[in-house]
Design an enzyme around this catalytic site. Structure first.
Site, PDB file in Angstrom:
ATOM      1  N   SER A  65      40.843  43.410  41.435  1.00  0.00           N
ATOM      2  CA  SER A  65      42.309  43.911  41.419  1.00  0.00           C
ATOM      3  C   SER A  65      43.178  43.805  40.130  1.00  0.00           C
ATOM      4  O   SER A  65      44.256  44.389  40.366  1.00  0.00           O
ATOM      5  CB  SER A  65      42.995  42.974  42.532  1.00  0.00           C
ATOM      6  N   ILE A  66      42.421  43.506  39.213  1.00  0.00           N
ATOM      7  CA  ILE A  66      42.763  44.033  37.839  1.00  0.00           C
ATOM      8  C   ILE A  66      43.319  45.254  37.754  1.00  0.00           C
ATOM      9  O   ILE A  66      44.470  45.957  36.932  1.00  0.00           O
ATOM     10  CB  ILE A  66      42.149  43.438  36.870  1.00  0.00           C
TER      11      ILE A  66
END
Length: 358
Positions: A65-66
């Site tokens: 999810s970065i």
């Protein structure tokens, strides 16, 4: 003691010590950490092992999810150029979206996880993640699970397709292409949304978490990221590949008030609050701005003008506009949490300790 390579400004020796301790204890197997002050790197460290040998300077891995912070940056750039209005209905750009009660869903609702579309409710399987048209068409057709804009419910995978389709409708380019041409390329950053084959030999496979209780995906989902199908696909909420250096280089744009990609006013828009409360999916307190997490009781950060987010398994990035500092940590051994863990938090705190002494 584990061998850590790279460079570290003497003010930030605590960061090197923290990474060394993580690797020596086995908390980390392979990892990298980077700190930028303004647009200058002051820490760029890596160490440990991958499935093929030592973690090297050019090792990259799936950061989960970065990737959302990269997608959000693309949208912020379009808004800054006047091509995207966050308060406009999604249907202005994507007419097929205006069905099933979504006529008044705004772009900002996609950015802040408040659109009510946290998952696919139609017939959808893992292979469909690689079919952009199917993934986006199903989302356009389905009903929201709650009143859009009233509260957040983490759109773990769907957010990338939702925002990415808006970007595609505006620019005529896929999110991965726009990102490569407008962000990673100009910045010289080794980050990819849709990884070309020639980089496969540099990829550190993530090590699945031993324990991944809901709402985290099942453990076998981590192994999916080892496949060529996953790497080639553009999965703009979870499929990005990079390392701490590339993540910090790109997100340092935020910490410097827009850098070369955004005006100062365009950068400040990230702080437009979209939700502040217990997230329906994560079950924890989250305060969302436009595409990033903001300081809250669930994400305590030293300075108010800070944005941050973490990836499944432990990766994290923090961009502090007050301090002008960006910190990123990327690793291959995954823990069970969706949005970071103690290893990354420890490195961020070590960076702040160095900043206090400088």
């Amino acid at each position: 003691m584990a061998d850590v390579e790279g460079f570290c400004d003497e003010r930030f020796t605590a960061v090197r010590e923290a990474l060394t301790a993580n690797l020596s204890s086995g908390a980390d197997v392979g990892a990298s950490v980077a700190v930028y002050l303004g647009d200058e790197p002051v820490v760029d460290l890596w160490g440990g092992q991958t499935q093929d040998g030592p973690w090297r300077r050019d090792t990259i891995t799936n950061v989960w999810s970065i990737t959302k912070t990269m997608t959000a940056l693309c949208a912020l750039m379009l808004a800054d150029r006047g091509e995207l209005d966050f308060h406009a209905p999604v249907a202005r750009y994507w007419p097929e979206f205006a069905v099933a009660g979504k006529e008044r869903v705004e772009v900002r609702h996609l950015m802040g996880h408040t659109a009510g579309l946290p998952k696919w409710t139609g017939r959808f399987n893992g292979a469909d993640l690689y079919d952009w048209e199917k993934a986006t068409s199903l989302l356009a057709a389905q009903e929201p699970e709650w009143e859009p804009g009233t509260e957040s419910g983490y759109h773990a995978l769907t957010q990338g397709y939702l925002v990415g389709e808006v970007v595609r409708r505006i620019t005529g380019r896929t999110l991965g292409t726009f990102f490569r041409e407008e962000v990673a390329g100009p910045l010289g950053a080794d980050f990819h949304i849709g990884l070309p084959t020639e980089h496969d030999h540099r990829v550190a496979h993530v090590i699945p978490p031993e324990d991944a209780p809901p709402p985290a995906p099942p453990r076998h989902m981590a192994e999916v990221s080892w496949t060529s199908d996953w790497r080639r696909a553009e999965i703009p909420a979870a499929g990005g590949h990079g390392n701490a250096r590339s993540v910090a280089r790109i997100q340092s744009v935020m910490a410097t008030g827009g850098g070369s990609l955004l005006s100062a006013a365009g950068c400040e828009r990230v702080f437009e609050q979209q939700s502040d409360g217990v997230d329906r999916v994560l079950g924890t307190w989250v305060r969302f701005g436009l595409g990033y997490g903001l300081p809250s009781r669930g994400l305590p950060l030293p300075n108010p003008r800070t944005v941050a987010w973490g990836g499944w398994g432990g990766s994290i990035v923090v961009a502090d506009l007050d301090a002008g500092m960006t910190v990123s940590y990327v690793m291959n051994r995954m823990a069970g949490g969706l949005t970071g863990d103690a290893r990354g938090a420890g490195l961020v705190l070590a960076a702040y300790a160095g900043l206090a002494e400088s």
